[in-house]
Design an enzyme around this catalytic site. Structure first.
Site, PDB file in Angstrom:
ATOM      1  N   ASP A  66      12.671  -3.695 -10.444  1.00  0.00           N
ATOM      2  CA  ASP A  66      12.576  -4.149  -8.982  1.00  0.00           C
ATOM      3  C   ASP A  66      12.281  -5.603  -8.954  1.00  0.00           C
ATOM      4  O   ASP A  66      11.975  -6.477  -9.960  1.00  0.00           O
ATOM      5  CB  ASP A  66      11.364  -3.450  -8.206  1.00  0.00           C
ATOM      6  CG  ASP A  66      10.001  -3.215  -9.153  1.00  0.00           C
ATOM      7  OD1 ASP A  66       9.992  -4.017 -10.042  1.00  0.00           O
ATOM      8  OD2 ASP A  66       9.335  -2.360  -8.759  1.00  0.00           O
ATOM      9  N   ASP A 135      -0.669   4.381  -5.004  1.00  0.00           N
ATOM     10  CA  ASP A 135      -0.285   5.366  -3.905  1.00  0.00           C
ATOM     11  C   ASP A 135       0.952   6.008  -4.644  1.00  0.00           C
ATOM     12  O   ASP A 135       1.411   6.725  -3.670  1.00  0.00           O
ATOM     13  CB  ASP A 135       0.135   4.547  -2.753  1.00  0.00           C
ATOM     14  CG  ASP A 135       1.569   3.718  -2.965  1.00  0.00           C
ATOM     15  OD1 ASP A 135       2.145   3.487  -4.276  1.00  0.00           O
ATOM     16  OD2 ASP A 135       2.259   2.837  -2.310  1.00  0.00           O
ATOM     17  N   HIS A 137       3.604   5.286  -6.241  1.00  0.00           N
ATOM     18  CA  HIS A 137       5.134   4.500  -6.310  1.00  0.00           C
ATOM     19  C   HIS A 137       5.504   4.257  -7.868  1.00  0.00           C
ATOM     20  O   HIS A 137       4.501   4.153  -8.520  1.00  0.00           O
ATOM     21  CB  HIS A 137       5.179   3.427  -5.521  1.00  0.00           C
ATOM     22  CG  HIS A 137       4.373   2.110  -5.835  1.00  0.00           C
ATOM     23  ND1 HIS A 137       3.965   1.313  -5.127  1.00  0.00           N
ATOM     24  CD2 HIS A 137       4.382   1.719  -7.153  1.00  0.00           C
ATOM     25  CE1 HIS A 137       3.406   0.278  -6.008  1.00  0.00           C
ATOM     26  NE2 HIS A 137       3.676   0.742  -7.173  1.00  0.00           N
ATOM     27  N   GLU A 142       8.193   3.672  -2.634  1.00  0.00           N
ATOM     28  CA  GLU A 142       6.857   4.141  -1.843  1.00  0.00           C
ATOM     29  C   GLU A 142       7.058   5.492  -1.480  1.00  0.00           C
ATOM     30  O   GLU A 142       8.030   6.045  -1.490  1.00  0.00           O
ATOM     31  CB  GLU A 142       6.914   3.009  -0.746  1.00  0.00           C
ATOM     32  CG  GLU A 142       6.640   1.653  -1.252  1.00  0.00           C
ATOM     33  CD  GLU A 142       5.189   1.284  -1.931  1.00  0.00           C
ATOM     34  OE1 GLU A 142       4.636   2.132  -2.475  1.00  0.00           O
ATOM     35  OE2 GLU A 142       4.886   0.033  -1.680  1.00  0.00           O
TER      36      GLU A 142
HETATM   37  P1  PGA Z   1       0.143  -2.194 -12.311  1.00  0.00           P
HETATM   38  O1  PGA Z   1       0.967  -1.884 -11.161  1.00  0.00           O
HETATM   39  O2  PGA Z   1       0.727  -2.059 -13.739  1.00  0.00           O
HETATM   40  O3  PGA Z   1      -0.273  -3.695 -12.230  1.00  0.00           O
HETATM   41  O4  PGA Z   1      -1.128  -1.117 -12.030  1.00  0.00           O
HETATM   42  C1  PGA Z   1       1.783  -0.470 -11.425  1.00  0.00           C
HETATM   43  C2  PGA Z   1       2.742  -0.344 -10.178  1.00  0.00           C
HETATM   44  O5  PGA Z   1       2.527  -0.725  -9.225  1.00  0.00           O
HETATM   45  O6  PGA Z   1       3.860   0.366 -10.446  1.00  0.00           O
END
Ligand code: PGA
Length: 259
Positions: A66, A135, A137, A142
């Site tokens: 992304d 959350d 995702h 999302e």
């Molecule tokens: P993080 O993010 O590895 O910084 O916890 C994970 C994500 O948002 O997919």
């Protein structure tokens, strides 16, 4: 179901996944890696740095999950910059073979289709590294994302913007839109490896592995994949109902199977 491997800490997870990636590159010099940003995959990249030292990685290809929309790729927190800093430079990969979705506002209307085509032309992703948001995702899909979704523009939730504000001067600087591989895109990778560490991820992991298949739980899409591996520490595993079974299964797994 996904194979769940509960490890002692993030460093052990990094070594386990890095070993699998090295084996893949040994089998296939031009392996296609699915790269994730965020804090979670860093132990994998750190372990790879040691394990790949002295090897020829000039053919390895990669696709990031992304990118933010409208953020200058030269900005320190664009995912192009993060992938360059955390993966391409330390591992000595060829930057021309490492792709990140194009978040430029002017070309955003066809950037998703362009990215899908590039992945297809490369023959698909061999091993996709995934983190998971609090959350639920994966990538920036999302809650509510279609399991069939392709690379496209999404609106970030306020939760995700707050989670990522730590990388910016203020939350006002966190973009509201992103371009992300879809859940359908991710599911086409040949092997999914999802990592999660810490209590804050425990519910998202339980939902992804054991929850119902539901658009509100994007991580649950991994249940549709024939070869998904979830590597978690004890804290991130703390809400898994079948944790003892996962431990038993892994402890009794034939060594030749790998992850
Ligand atoms: P993080 O993010 O590895 O910084 O916890 C994970 C994500 O948002 O997919």
């Amino acid at each position: 179901m996904a194979e769940v491997v509960i490890v002692e800490n993030a460093a052990a997870a990094g070594e386990l996944v890095a070993a699998e990636i090295v084996e893949l590159i040994d089998r296939r010099a031009d392996a296609v890696l699915g790269l994730a940003t965020g804090s979670t995959p860093l132990p994998v990249y750190q372990a790879l740095r040691t394990r790949l030292a002295g090897r020829d990685v000039s053919q390895v290809r990669g696709f990031a999950l992304d990118e933010y929309v409208g953020l200058d790729p030269a900005h320190a927190e664009s995912y192009r910059s993060v992938i360059t800093r955390d993966v391409v430079e330390p591992l000595g990969l060829d930057p021309r073979r490492i792709h990140v979705p194009n978040g430029a506002a002017e070309t955003i209307q066809h950037a998703g289709d362009d990215y899908e085509t590039a992945i297809e032309v490369a023959g698909g992703v061999d091993l996709q590294i995934l983190g998971i948001g609090t959350d639920g995702h994966i990538g920036f899909n999302e809650p509510g994302s279609s399991f069939a979704s392709r690379t496209r523009v999404k609106t970030l939730t306020e939760q995700t913007r707050e989670d990522n504000a730590r990388f910016f001067d203020s939350i006002d600087d966190v973009p509201r839109h992103c371009i992300t591989q879809g859940l359908g895109t991710i599911l086409r990778a040949r092997h999914l490896v999802l990592l999660a560490f810490g209590e804050g991820k425990a519910q998202a992991v339980a939902d992804a592995v054991e929850g119902p298949l539901a658009a509100i739980l994007p991580g649950s899409a991994i249940q549709l994949h024939p070869h998904a591996t979830v590597v978690v520490d004890e804290a991130a595993a703390s809400r898994l109902k079948l944790a003892d079974y996962y431990r038993y299964t892994f402890a009794n797994k034939p060594a030749w199977q790998g992850i």
